[in-house]
Design a protein around this motif. Structure first.
Motif, mmCIF file in Angstrom:
data_model
loop_
_atom_site.group_PDB
_atom_site.id
_atom_site.type_symbol
_atom_site.label_atom_id
_atom_site.label_comp_id
_atom_site.label_asym_id
_atom_site.label_seq_id
_atom_site.Cartn_x
_atom_site.Cartn_y
_atom_site.Cartn_z
ATOM 1 N N GLY A 46 0.807 -1.216 0.000
ATOM 2 C CA GLY A 46 0.000 0.000 0.000
ATOM 3 C C GLY A 46 0.839 1.265 0.000
ATOM 4 O O GLY A 46 0.347 2.357 -0.277
ATOM 5 N N ASP A 48 3.503 3.633 -1.556
ATOM 6 C CA ASP A 48 4.146 3.943 -2.841
ATOM 7 C C ASP A 48 5.665 3.932 -2.730
ATOM 8 O O ASP A 48 6.356 3.589 -3.693
ATOM 9 C CB ASP A 48 3.670 5.297 -3.368
ATOM 10 N N LYS A 87 -2.631 1.902 4.751
ATOM 11 C CA LYS A 87 -2.119 2.056 3.382
ATOM 12 C C LYS A 87 -2.525 0.877 2.502
ATOM 13 O O LYS A 87 -2.876 1.060 1.337
ATOM 14 C CB LYS A 87 -0.598 2.231 3.390
ATOM 15 N N CYS A 88 -2.482 -0.323 3.057
ATOM 16 C CA CYS A 88 -2.899 -1.503 2.288
ATOM 17 C C CYS A 88 -4.396 -1.447 2.008
ATOM 18 O O CYS A 88 -4.841 -1.766 0.899
ATOM 19 C CB CYS A 88 -2.537 -2.784 3.028
ATOM 20 N N ARG A 91 -4.901 0.963 -0.806
ATOM 21 C CA ARG A 91 -4.501 0.379 -2.085
ATOM 22 C C ARG A 91 -5.585 -0.584 -2.569
ATOM 23 O O ARG A 91 -5.937 -0.601 -3.751
ATOM 24 C CB ARG A 91 -3.169 -0.362 -1.956
ATOM 25 N N LYS A 94 -8.463 1.477 -3.869
ATOM 26 C CA LYS A 94 -8.100 2.130 -5.125
ATOM 27 C C LYS A 94 -8.084 1.145 -6.294
ATOM 28 O O LYS A 94 -8.517 1.475 -7.401
ATOM 29 C CB LYS A 94 -6.718 2.779 -4.983
ATOM 30 N N GLU A 95 -7.603 -0.071 -6.050
ATOM 31 C CA GLU A 95 -7.459 -1.071 -7.113
ATOM 32 C C GLU A 95 -8.684 -1.982 -7.237
ATOM 33 O O GLU A 95 -8.693 -2.878 -8.079
ATOM 34 C CB GLU A 95 -6.195 -1.915 -6.878
#
Length: 168
Positions: A46, A48, A87-88, A91, A94-95
């Protein structure tokens, strides 16, 4: 003789994450394990900055090794940190991913595509097939019984069977 380098990810990475703990989910100092087995500390897909670190390491590996094949491990990933990492989770949202298994698939696909764009092929243990979107160019190394090798081959992957203790 072709030397196939192995860059373990996302698990079995405590040796790299101890000095670079900012690329783990907890981002806290870690100690290198002095025992056999898997660790809860794995790369944070997650983050960047973690993805950039992986790209940088791949750049270094590719500059040293001309091999078409780059092994990434991909096995025995304890994903519990990902379940609680903001963060994961971001991600995954988002995905459009619904599970941490799909998050692993996303990361492996990302690395596979990155290698393919440079004329290289990813090799990984059978767990790289968790999730979805793994490139057919990825080579699967099987250690989980002959039927797992048959399954990987059936999905269109070149497969190396190491499920027999004499081959592992």
């Amino acid at each position: 003789v072709t030397i196939v380098p192995e860059f373990e990810l996302p698990g079995h990475a405590l040796g790299a994450l101890a000095p670079y703990y900012q690329f783990s989910c907890r981002q806290q100092p870690l100690r290198v394990a002095c025992y056999w087995g898997s660790s809860l500390e794995i790369y944070c897909p997650g983050n960047d900055d973690t993805i950039q670190f992986i790209e940088d390491v791949l750049d270094e590996i590719l500059s040293i090794f001309p091999s078409e094949f780059i092994h990434i491990g991909g096995d025995e990933v304890l994903k519990s940190r990902w379940r609680f990492c903001s963060k994961c989770k971001a991600r995954m949202e988002k995905e459009g991913l619904s599970s941490v298994e799909e998050l692993q698939g996303w990361l492996i696909s990302y690395v596979s595509n990155s290698l393919a764009s440079r004329g290289r092929r990813l090799v990984g243990w059978g767990e790289i097939l968790q999730g979805s979107g793994i490139s057919k160019e990825a080579v699967v190394m099987n250690w989980q019984g002959i039927m797992a090798a048959v399954d990987a081959t059936g999905k269109g992957h070149n497969t190396i069977d190491g499920s027999n203790r004499h081959f592992y």
